[in-house]
Design a protein around this motif. Structure first.
Motif, short mmCIF file in Angstrom:
data_model
loop_
_atom_site.label_atom_id
_atom_site.label_comp_id
_atom_site.label_asym_id
_atom_site.label_seq_id
_atom_site.Cartn_x
_atom_site.Cartn_y
_atom_site.Cartn_z
N GLU A 65 0.79 -1.34 0.14
CA GLU A 65 -0.13 0.18 -0.10
C GLU A 65 0.87 1.05 -0.07
N TYR A 88 -1.10 5.77 -2.95
CA TYR A 88 -2.01 6.09 -3.77
C TYR A 88 -3.30 5.15 -3.41
N PHE A 119 -4.95 1.46 -7.34
CA PHE A 119 -5.09 2.90 -7.90
C PHE A 119 -5.75 2.96 -9.36
N GLU A 120 -6.49 3.98 -9.83
CA GLU A 120 -7.19 3.89 -11.01
C GLU A 120 -6.19 4.69 -12.03
N TYR A 172 -2.58 9.80 -15.12
CA TYR A 172 -4.17 10.14 -15.02
C TYR A 172 -4.53 10.76 -16.03
N ASP A 205 0.11 15.20 -5.16
CA ASP A 205 -1.28 15.09 -4.30
C ASP A 205 -1.61 15.89 -3.30
N GLN A 236 -6.74 -0.64 -13.51
CA GLN A 236 -6.70 -0.53 -12.40
C GLN A 236 -5.35 -1.28 -11.80
#
Length: 378
Positions: free
Chosen positions: A171, A174, A178-179, A191, A261, A356
Motif C-alpha cells: 500500500e 495512492y 489506484f485507477e 491519469y 497530491d 486498475q
C-alpha cells in the motif's frame, strides 16, 4: 550409482578442495565451512536459522580432518568443533568461481523487442487452480521481469486476487489500488490521456515497490497501446556503446521527488543504474517526470552526466528494445519495477481506457516460487 566426489585438504588447513564428478572442483575456506555447518549446534533443525555469529568463529580457524559419509561432508576443526554439510547443498553454493564478472544477476534473462508478449501470457483460472501453472507464471516474472494474464474478471479489485496467489499488496499514498484513467485535475500525469515514455514507477521511494500490476477493466478508446522495455538490457547496451557513460550513471546519486497530491512529499537519492559491489545490476530508476535538480554530480561532470542520461533514455525509445501490445478487458500484466520499464501511447477522447493498478513486493513472489519448486521436486 554415480561416482562420489573426492577431497584434498589444503596444506595449511585453511581450506579444502572438493573434486566433483564431471571434472569441476570447488575450494572452501575453513571459516566458511564452520559458519555454514548444518549440525544441530550450528543451525536450528526446525526453522533452519543459524545459531552462530561472527564472534563465534575463531580467527585463523583450520581444518583438522574431513571425510565423506554418504551424502554429507564431515569436517572437524582445530578448536575442537565438528560439523557436517550436505554435498548437494555444498555444490549449489560453491563460491570458488572463475567465470568472471557478469553484469546481469544469475537467474535473470534479458530480452528486447523480439520477446513474444503472447508467449508469457497465461489464464488466471489455470494459474489459480494449478500449482504447476502458477509456478511457471511466477518464474516468468522472476526471470524476465514481465508476464501477462488473461481471463481475470473485469471487475474492480480483481487484481488483488492475483496478488493473493503469492504475496501481499504494497500500500502506498495512492492506496491499495489506484485507477489509471483520465481525470480533470490529475495528481499524476499517468491519469491523463497523454502518452507516457517508458519508465519505472515510484523512484522517489526507497525502497521502491518491486512489482507493479496493471489490470484492464475497459478499453474502448483508440490508441493507448502498452509497451514494456527491459531496463537491464538497456543498461547492457549503454555499457557496450559507452562504458564511461554507464559508469557515470552508476556512480552518482540523483534525486527523485513526488509531491503532487498535496498529502505526500517523497524523496529518494539513488543512482539511475544501481550496481552492486561485485559488479552486478541491482536496479534501474528511469523516470524523467520525477527527476529533480542535479546537485550530487561534480560541476565539471554535469555536461557529461546529461549526455549519459540522454543516451540512456534514447536507448529506451529504440523500437528494437520495446514490446508493444494492446490490453483488452480482463487482461493484466505485471513488471518487476526494479528492472522493467513500462509506458503507453496516447489515447483518444472518445471511449474509455480504464486500468486498475496495485503494487506488491517480489520477495513474497520468490518465496512462493521457492516453496512451489520444493514441492514439485519432492
Amino acid at each position: 550409482m554415480s561416482p562420489a566426489p573426492t577431497l584434498q585438504p589444503g596444506i595449511d588447513g585453511s581450506f579444502i578442495t572438493v573434486f566433483w564428478p564431471g571434472g569441476r572442483s570447488s575450494r572452501y575456506h575453513a571459516v566458511w565451512l564452520r559458519d555454514h555447518g548444518q549440525d544441530a549446534a550450528s543451525r536450528d533443525p526446525g526453522n533452519g536459522q543459524k545459531k552462530l555469529s561472527a564472534t563465534d568463529l575463531p580467527s585463523g580457524l583450520c581444518i583438522r580432518g574431513a571425510t565423506l559419509n554418504g551424502s554429507r561432508l564431515k569436517v572437524s576443526f582445530d578448536d575442537g568443533s565438528l560439523t557436517w554439510l550436505d554435498l548437494d547443498w555444498l555444490r549449489r553454493h560453491a563460491y570458488d568461481r572463475t567465470d568472471g564478472e557478469t553484469l546481469i544477476p544469475k537467474g535473470r534473462k534479458t530480452w528486447a523487442g523480439d520477446l513474444d508478449a503472447d508467449g508469457v501470457m497465461e489464464s488466471f483460472p489455470r494459474v489459480a487452480d494449478d500449482p504447476a501453472v502458477l509456478e511457471k507464471w511466477l518464474r516468468w516474472v522472476d526471470t524476465l521481469g514481465f508476464a501477462r494474464l488473461r481471463d481475470v474478471p473485469a471487475v474492480p479489485g480483481a487484481v488483488l486476487d492475483v496478488i493473493a496467489l503469492f504475496g501481499f499488496v504494497r500500500e502506498t499514498n495512492y492506496g491499495r489500488l489506484f485507477e489509471v484513467r483520465s481525470e480533470p485535475d490529475p495528481v499524476n500525469l499517468a491519469y491523463t490521456r497523454m502518452g507516457l515514455d517508458p519508465h519505472t514507477d515510484n523512484p522517489y521511494r526507497d525502497p521502491v515497490p518491486t512489482l507493479q500490476f496493471l489490470h484492464c477493466l475497459e478499453n474502448s478508446a483508440g490508441g493507448g497501446e502498452s509497451n514494456v522495455v527491459d531496463g537491464f538490457r538497456v543498461a547492457e547496451i549503454l555499457r557496450r556503446e559507452d562504458p564511461a557513460r554507464f559508469a557515470l550513471l552508476s556512480r552518482y546519486n540523483v534525486t527523485f521527488r513526488y509531491c503532487g497530491d498535496g498529502r505526500s512529499d517523497l524523496t529518494a537519492h539513488r543512482p539511475m543504474l544501481e550496481v552492486s559491489p561485485d559488479g552486478q545490476l541491482v536496479q534501474v530508476r528511469i523516470n524523467s517526470r520525477s527527476f529533480q535538480s542535479l546537485t550530487g554530480v561534480p560541476y565539471d561532470l554535469v555536461p557529461d552526466f546529461y549526455a549519459a542520461y540522454r543516451h540512456l533514455e534514447e536507448i529506451t525509445r529504440r523500437p528494437e528494445v520495446s514490446v508493444t501490445f494492446r490490453m483488452e478487458p480482463g487482461e493484466l500484466f505485471v513488471v518487476d519495477n526494479t528492472r522493467v520499464l513500462h509506458g503507453r501511447g496516447g489515447f483518444t477522447k472518445t471511449g474509455l481506457r480504464w486500468l486498475q493498478g496495485a503494487y506488491a513486493d517480489i520477495d513474497g513472489l520468490r518465496s512462493t516460487l521457492a516453496l512451489l519448486g520444493r514441492r514439485h521436486a519432492a
